[in-house]
Design a protein around this motif. Structure first.
Motif, mmCIF file in Angstrom:
data_model
loop_
_atom_site.group_PDB
_atom_site.id
_atom_site.type_symbol
_atom_site.label_atom_id
_atom_site.label_comp_id
_atom_site.label_asym_id
_atom_site.label_seq_id
_atom_site.Cartn_x
_atom_site.Cartn_y
_atom_site.Cartn_z
ATOM 1 N N LEU A 8 0.799 -1.221 0.000
ATOM 2 C CA LEU A 8 0.000 0.000 0.000
ATOM 3 C C LEU A 8 0.835 1.275 0.000
ATOM 4 N N ALA A 9 2.021 1.235 0.617
ATOM 5 C CA ALA A 9 2.806 2.465 0.756
ATOM 6 C C ALA A 9 3.086 3.132 -0.594
ATOM 7 N N PRO A 10 3.668 2.431 -1.584
ATOM 8 C CA PRO A 10 3.880 3.105 -2.869
ATOM 9 C C PRO A 10 2.621 3.175 -3.731
ATOM 10 N N TRP A 11 1.672 2.278 -3.503
ATOM 11 C CA TRP A 11 0.507 2.193 -4.364
ATOM 12 C C TRP A 11 -0.552 3.229 -4.042
ATOM 13 N N ARG A 12 -0.756 3.549 -2.764
ATOM 14 C CA ARG A 12 -1.902 4.364 -2.354
ATOM 15 C C ARG A 12 -1.934 5.715 -3.084
ATOM 16 N N ASP A 13 -0.835 6.467 -3.056
ATOM 17 C CA ASP A 13 -0.822 7.781 -3.704
ATOM 18 C C ASP A 13 -0.899 7.660 -5.224
ATOM 19 N N THR A 14 -0.222 6.641 -5.767
ATOM 20 C CA THR A 14 -0.295 6.404 -7.209
ATOM 21 C C THR A 14 -1.722 6.067 -7.621
ATOM 22 N N ARG A 15 -2.374 5.219 -6.831
ATOM 23 C CA ARG A 15 -3.763 4.842 -7.095
ATOM 24 C C ARG A 15 -4.663 6.067 -7.166
ATOM 25 N N ASP A 16 -4.532 6.968 -6.220
ATOM 26 C CA ASP A 16 -5.406 8.138 -6.174
ATOM 27 C C ASP A 16 -5.159 9.071 -7.361
ATOM 28 N N THR A 17 -3.902 9.158 -7.798
ATOM 29 C CA THR A 17 -3.591 9.973 -8.974
ATOM 30 C C THR A 17 -4.127 9.320 -10.240
ATOM 31 N N THR A 62 -12.688 8.331 -36.063
ATOM 32 C CA THR A 62 -12.904 7.595 -34.820
ATOM 33 C C THR A 62 -11.566 7.508 -34.095
ATOM 34 N N PHE A 63 -11.624 7.588 -32.769
ATOM 35 C CA PHE A 63 -10.378 7.469 -32.007
ATOM 36 C C PHE A 63 -10.629 6.715 -30.711
ATOM 37 N N ALA A 64 -9.550 6.281 -30.107
ATOM 38 C CA ALA A 64 -9.607 5.601 -28.811
ATOM 39 C C ALA A 64 -8.370 5.978 -28.010
ATOM 40 N N MET A 65 -8.481 5.806 -26.697
ATOM 41 C CA MET A 65 -7.389 6.152 -25.787
ATOM 42 C C MET A 65 -7.073 4.940 -24.919
ATOM 43 N N THR A 66 -5.782 4.665 -24.755
ATOM 44 C CA THR A 66 -5.358 3.518 -23.957
ATOM 45 C C THR A 66 -4.324 3.943 -22.922
ATOM 46 N N PHE A 67 -4.578 3.572 -21.670
ATOM 47 C CA PHE A 67 -3.556 3.712 -20.630
ATOM 48 C C PHE A 67 -2.636 2.500 -20.761
ATOM 49 N N ASP A 68 -1.512 2.688 -21.415
ATOM 50 C CA ASP A 68 -0.565 1.608 -21.681
ATOM 51 C C ASP A 68 0.366 1.487 -20.472
ATOM 52 N N PHE A 69 0.150 0.417 -19.664
ATOM 53 C CA PHE A 69 0.940 0.235 -18.453
ATOM 54 C C PHE A 69 2.206 -0.574 -18.700
ATOM 55 N N VAL A 70 2.493 -0.858 -19.977
ATOM 56 C CA VAL A 70 3.766 -1.484 -20.344
ATOM 57 C C VAL A 70 4.762 -0.398 -20.742
ATOM 58 N N ALA A 71 4.330 0.471 -21.652
ATOM 59 C CA ALA A 71 5.178 1.588 -22.070
ATOM 60 C C ALA A 71 5.011 2.806 -21.168
ATOM 61 N N HIS A 72 4.017 2.784 -20.296
ATOM 62 C CA HIS A 72 3.713 3.879 -19.368
ATOM 63 C C HIS A 72 3.456 5.188 -20.127
ATOM 64 N N GLU A 73 2.422 5.130 -20.955
ATOM 65 C CA GLU A 73 1.985 6.321 -21.669
ATOM 66 C C GLU A 73 0.512 6.172 -22.019
ATOM 67 N N LEU A 74 -0.164 7.295 -22.123
ATOM 68 C CA LEU A 74 -1.523 7.304 -22.647
ATOM 69 C C LEU A 74 -1.409 7.426 -24.157
ATOM 70 N N ARG A 137 5.992 3.358 -11.041
ATOM 71 C CA ARG A 137 5.892 2.381 -12.139
ATOM 72 C C ARG A 137 5.739 0.955 -11.627
ATOM 73 N N GLU A 138 6.509 0.595 -10.645
ATOM 74 C CA GLU A 138 6.445 -0.782 -10.151
ATOM 75 C C GLU A 138 5.078 -1.072 -9.549
ATOM 76 N N ALA A 139 4.528 -0.131 -8.796
ATOM 77 C CA ALA A 139 3.201 -0.327 -8.210
ATOM 78 C C ALA A 139 2.147 -0.486 -9.311
ATOM 79 N N VAL A 140 2.248 0.322 -10.364
ATOM 80 C CA VAL A 140 1.292 0.234 -11.468
ATOM 81 C C VAL A 140 1.424 -1.110 -12.180
ATOM 82 N N GLN A 141 2.664 -1.561 -12.380
ATOM 83 C CA GLN A 141 2.869 -2.852 -13.038
ATOM 84 C C GLN A 141 2.267 -3.989 -12.221
ATOM 85 N N ARG A 142 2.408 -3.934 -10.899
ATOM 86 C CA ARG A 142 1.818 -4.963 -10.045
ATOM 87 C C ARG A 142 0.300 -4.904 -10.098
#
Length: 295
Positions: A8-17, A62-74, A137-142
């Motif tokens: 939770l320590a690294p994840w909590r603030d990242t989660r809220d953002t 037509t367009f779409a948006m992806t939160f890419d958690f591998v490359a870490h970019e929208l 990044r690590e918290a997001v990957q997990r």
């Protein structure tokens, strides 16, 4: 697929953002797509690399948006072949909002959205939010590994039901994975309910899903609830042993850590899904023979 820990320590603030960032994309989808029952049109889809919006029309494209958690970019992809990206990195919600709207403007896409977040305590408008700024990044990957591990289990559970059911999708308002079954009957009216609540619970439902923490349940947990809740549901016997009913939430909960540490995380989750559904459907007098697939 592994079921990794999510400290939770690294994840909590990242989660809220990240919650606020997904709301920006979700509200763009809300502005540009026709409303589908229960707001399924705005739910994010679980893709191999991250969370993606449905396709959205804009003028002749037509367009779409992806939160890419591998490359870490929208990633913003447009049907004419154009593309823009916005980095997922430590930055304020206000800066991310400017980046997203700027990228869309470069592509000639100009959505108008209400910039106030929903379903959170003390919301801050996107363009003014300099409070939420974390991205580990690590918290997001997990987090993403966990979502990918549970999705086939939830998909299999959904396939056992032949009545109306939702996809396994991700709601950016409540920031959770969800899959919902319907009895086919209208639900009682909810006096004083807002538009979203009236639409979401217009029919009898039994819903399951996973919160990555937040609100009254700060640690990640699976949930199960029925709306309306049938008499006797809160005292029903469900499994596994670690599952419990939360009077505060009106839901059964099973902490993610208890699933992860089980001899078979998949078996523990399936037991929770099936036992809570069976309790709610039986007590709610659902027509189970017509709604369930015969093995």
């Amino acid at each position: 697929m592994p079921w990794p820990p999510l400290p939770l320590a690294p994840w909590r603030d990242t989660r809220d953002t990240l919650h606020m960032w997904t709301q920006i994309a979700g509200k763009i989808c809300l502005a540009l797509t026709p409303r589908v029952n229960h707001f399924w049109n705005v739910a994010l889809r679980i893709a191999p690399r991250g969370l993606e919006t449905p396709s959205m029309p804009h003028d002749h494209r037509t367009f779409a948006m992806t939160f890419d958690f591998v490359a870490h970019e929208l990633v913003i992809l447009v049907s004419d072949g154009s593309r823009r990206t916005v980095p997922l990195q430590p930055q304020t919600v206000a800066d991310f909002y400017v980046g997203v709207m700027g990228a869309l403007d470069e592509l000639g896409i100009h959505p108008h959205i209400w910039t106030m977040p929903v379903e959170v305590v003390e919301p801050i408008r996107f363009e003014r939010d300099t409070t939420h700024r974390s991205y580990d990044r690590e918290a997001v990957q997990r987090f993403w590994e966990i979502v990918l591990a549970m999705k086939p289990v939830l998909d299999g559970f959904r396939a056992e039901f032949i009545g109306k059911s939702s996809p396994v999708h991700f709601f950016w308002g409540s920031f959770d994975v969800a899959v919902t079954r319907f009895s086919g009957r209208r639900a009682p009216e909810r006096p004083g309910a807002d538009t979203i609540t009236r639409e979401s619970y217009s029919h009898e439902v039994i819903s399951h899903g996973w919160w990555p923490g937040g609100g009254p349940v700060d640690e990640p947990a699976f949930y199960a609830y029925a709306a309306p809740e049938p008499e006797g549901f809160m005292t029903a016997r469900v499994g596994p042993n670690a599952a419990f009913y939360s009077p505060e939430l009106g839901e059964f909960l099973l902490k993610y850590e208890d699933v992860r540490r089980a001899r078979s995380p998949k078996a523990a989750l399936v037991e929770f899904l099936r036992s809570t559904y069976e309790a709610a459907a039986t007590l709610g007098h659902w027509n189970r023979p017509e709604l369930e697939r015969v093995p």
